[in-house]
Write an enzyme that holds these catalytic residues in place. Structure first.
Site: not given
Ligand code: B4P
Length: 194
Positions: A14, A128, A134, A146
């Protein structure tokens, strides 16, 4: 105004895809994860409370994240549209978001849901964690917590938008560029129709 949700489990891409989409479409990026990490970095009271919860792999309370999104919407009255990343994550957040957007007469146009296998998610987050600093990425138990939170509380958010026919599944495995092109295709269809 064009509003979309990028949806998917932790590590589904995302954040990665949002960075590219906002550049192409000129949308305002609203990531609740990024907003929470900013609060943590500033060591605000909200940030200190959120960190304890995030380090356990749990979701921060709805009222906290809904308040953050409401303020961010107010701070950007002239935005062309919003890309919601990591929000909504519960049914209560989805209902609150719909109410906030009703005031703007600009509902969610589409929810793009990234589909990635469980094994790939864990691999990505562990990788990551080696470099990101993180604290929620460098512990296997927290990563699994998570993903459990996602299945228990967040997956239902797709059902909520599905009743309005707004969910489109997109394969989230493969090259970042190919996934980006697939997302753009879905956005272009809807943007050109609106
Ligand atoms: P991303 O995939 O970009 O990570 P994310 O889903 O955005 O992150 P996440 O859900 O963990 O975190 P968030 O900040 O929302 O990246 C993952 C990795 O994969 C990266 O290293 C990237 O390079 C790699 N990657 C991406 N695409 C790839 C591909 N095609 N091939 C290979 N590798 C790839 O949330 C963090 C915490 O915040 C939550 O656990 C919660 O505690 C809190 N939180 C956030 N929003 C909340 C909400 N609305 N309500 C309650 N708590 C919340």
């Amino acid at each position: 105004m064009f509003n979309l949700i990028l949806f998917g489990p932790p590590g589904s891409g995302k954040g990665t895809q949002s960075e590219k989409l906002i550049v192409k479409y000129g949308l305002k990026h609203l990531s609740t994860g990024d907003l929470l990490r900013t609060e943590i970095a500033r060591q605000t009271q909200l940030g200190q409370e959120a960190k304890k919860i995030m380090d356990k792999g749990q979701l921060v309370p709805d009222e906290v994240v809904i308040g953050m999104i409401s303020s961010a919407l107010d701070e950007n009255p002239n935005a062309k549209g919003f890309l919601f990343d990591g929000f909504p994550r519960t049914s209560a957040q989805a209902e609150a978001l719909d109410k906030l957007l009703e005031l703007k007469k600009a509902p969610i146009a589409v929810m793009l849901a990234l589909a990635v296998s469980g094994e790939e998610l864990v691999n990505r987050l562990v990788k990551r964690g080696e470099t990101s600093g993180r604290s929620d990425d460098n512990n296997g138990n927290v990563i699994r917590a998570r993903i459990m939170e996602y299945h228990n509380k967040t997956a239902v958010v797709a059902d909520y938008y599905n009743q309005f026919g707004k969910v489109v599944m997109v394969k989230g495995e493969g090259s970042i560029e190919n996934i980006f092109q697939a997302l753009c295709h879905e956005i272009d269809i809807r943007m050109n129709a609106s």
